[in-house]
Design an enzyme around this catalytic site. Structure first.
Site, PDB file in Angstrom:
ATOM      1  N   HIS A 138       0.853  -1.193   0.000  1.00 23.34           N
ATOM      2  CA  HIS A 138       0.000   0.000   0.000  1.00 23.34           C
ATOM      3  C   HIS A 138       0.887   1.240   0.000  1.00 23.34           C
ATOM      4  O   HIS A 138       2.122   1.132  -0.097  1.00 23.34           O
ATOM      5  CB  HIS A 138      -0.953  -0.034   1.194  1.00 23.34           C
ATOM      6  N   HIS A 177       4.087   1.317   2.028  1.00 22.52           N
ATOM      7  CA  HIS A 177       5.238   0.632   1.425  1.00 22.52           C
ATOM      8  C   HIS A 177       5.833   1.459   0.299  1.00 22.52           C
ATOM      9  O   HIS A 177       7.049   1.516   0.118  1.00 22.52           O
ATOM     10  CB  HIS A 177       4.802  -0.730   0.867  1.00 22.52           C
ATOM     11  N   GLN A 193       6.515 -15.109  12.733  1.00 20.99           N
ATOM     12  CA  GLN A 193       6.130 -13.965  13.539  1.00 20.99           C
ATOM     13  C   GLN A 193       4.628 -13.905  13.812  1.00 20.99           C
ATOM     14  O   GLN A 193       4.150 -12.941  14.389  1.00 20.99           O
ATOM     15  CB  GLN A 193       6.612 -12.656  12.902  1.00 20.99           C
ATOM     16  N   ASP A 232       4.828   0.683  12.600  1.00 17.01           N
ATOM     17  CA  ASP A 232       5.283  -0.365  13.512  1.00 17.01           C
ATOM     18  C   ASP A 232       6.472   0.161  14.302  1.00 17.01           C
ATOM     19  O   ASP A 232       7.610  -0.270  14.111  1.00 17.01           O
ATOM     20  CB  ASP A 232       5.681  -1.620  12.733  1.00 17.01           C
ATOM     21  N   SER A 239      -2.644   0.319   6.123  1.00 17.13           N
ATOM     22  CA  SER A 239      -2.278  -1.007   6.617  1.00 17.13           C
ATOM     23  C   SER A 239      -2.879  -2.071   5.727  1.00 17.13           C
ATOM     24  O   SER A 239      -4.000  -1.905   5.220  1.00 17.13           O
ATOM     25  CB  SER A 239      -2.792  -1.203   8.047  1.00 17.13           C
TER      26      SER A 239
END
Lengths: 290, 290
Positions: B34, B37, B61, B150, B185
């Site tokens: 998105h 990025h 993760q 993040d 996100s």
């Protein structure tokens, strides 16, 4: 020969070498260099453009009751040997330089540690892989050289490099020995004269075990018992272990059907010695010097 | 644009670039790209010779009850965006390529994890640092770009790189938002229409907290309570946390006397959203886009 003390300078030099297409051969050590280390340096010299030697007694790989404080050090002699072997760069960081604060990330070895020395040295290999991860990032070697005397270390480091995709090739080099067979080790200086006489029998005992396999013996327990009896009859050292495992996976076997390591650790008054032989199922030794 | 699937080929390309003195800018992602990025890719493009984008949904993760299986994927769209942003190499390994067998070495994050998302996602950051250690060894970047959405990940990765001496510079990039303030996100697609309307209030609530600080409020508890009330009054999401910590050390404070992060996580029906604002003790925002 350049002596480097800081991480930053070492990384800059490594990057410069990458950019000029110089291959880096790397020998990580804790110093107090002996013929075994020299053999590693000679292989590195032969196979790379630049040889980096690091000397760092890594506190992280010593247990609370181990000999970090009195691990032997002789910086001047080490430098002489490095010069003599044509080392290009000696990297000698301080503990503070390597560990300026507590680590926010911890490395733990899962496999290949609950045997041999790993069993009695809890956390030892965690310390080894942690410092090597740092050193590989700092020195950026193409090839890194390790002595097969610490065969378990070789096995663990091969796992580290493979599983975490380090762009480094691990080069295992056969153990260098004294005339009478005793494996060269920095800790040999701690042997009394009498103990030094006896210490050669560790190797002789392992050879005895290997000979049994050559003659057709396949059963682990029989071989191990013979080696134990041999050591006990010839030395006053206290056997920590005699083990026979697959190599490099270090898994248990009852019968020998593949390449194995026959290894021992013996505690003398002030020194704990280790030694091993790696051989095929027919008893032949196939890993030899380059 | 080259698409690479194997570790070996990616490492060979990285080494070739090193040898020709091309700097590598790297954007590690889990795909479903998105605007956030794209912002990372744009910074990487500006500051490096070669841009590598990796797309790998890292199972390590995700917790056992998390959304690994239904994490959104859209390879075709991702490739289009990569082309559009001038990416040179897309690295898209399979899970089997990255984890061919169980790891013999495990990485664990000690610090900065028992707060924010780390508290409720046990092992999450262990998985993050493990895959990044591998990816850094495979891609060999000079600079790696991470979004500040993040923020805890940025803090943890900075610890990883500093403590283990990775020759990589971490580049934190401010969060990209929708017109109404919602942080971009991959998981936003899981919001219902009604939830999507409410989701903007996460950021508005954080801004409200920041404004309180600008007006002179210093006490953590007061600010946090205001933010909680704001979110609860405007959304039907369930608050996982609202926290105010020092940044980047992520330590607890009672009174704001240094740079802090005000962060929240809210669970909606099918998506858990996170957001944060990082500001100085006077409420000013100082980390801005390059």
């Amino acid at each position: 020969m350049k002596v480097v003390h800081t991480v930053r300078e070492m990384q800059q030099i490594a990057l410069q070498n990458k950019q000029t297409n110089q291959t880096i051969g790397y020998v990580p050590t804790m110093g107090f260099l002996h013929d075994g280390h020299q053999r590693l340096l000679q292989s590195a010299k032969k196979e790379n453009d630049i040889v980096v030697l690091s000397i760092f007694v890594n506190p992280l790989q010593f247990g609370p009751n181990e000999d970090f404080d009195r691990y032997p050090r002789d910086e001047e002699h080490d430098r002489e040997i490095a010069e003599q072997e044509g080392v290009d760069i000696v990297f000698m960081p301080s503990v503070r330089e390597m560990y300026p604060s507590s680590l926010s990330v911890q490395l733990n070895v899962n496999n290949r540690t609950n045997v041999l020395c790993g069993r009695s040295r809890e956390g030892h290999f965690d310390g080894v892989v942690t410092v090597l991860t740092k050193l590989f990032h700092i020195v950026m070697p193409d090839k890194a050289y390790f002595g097969l005397k610490d065969a378990q270390q070789v096995a663990v480091v091969e796992g580290l490099v493979k599983d975490l995709n380090f762009p480094v090739k691990i080069m295992p080099i056969p153990t260098v020995r004294e005339q009478d067979g005793l494996a060269k080790s920095s800790r040999n200086v701690y042997l009394s004269k009498e103990e030094r006489e006896q210490a050669k029998y560790l190797y002789h005992a392992l050879q005895h075990g290997q000979q049994l396999v050559k003659k057709g013996e396949k059963t682990k327990d029989i071989i191990i018992n013979e080696v134990i009896q041999f050591i006990n009859s010839k030395t006053r050292g206290k056997i920590d272990y005699v083990e026979l495992l697959t190599f490099p996976n270090l898994e248990q076997v009852d019968q020998i059907n593949e390449r194995v390591i026959l290894a021992t650790a013996v505690q003398f008054e002030r020194a704990r010695l280790i030694d091993n032989i790696i051989f095929e199922k027919n008893g032949e030794i196939t890993i030899t010097s380059s």
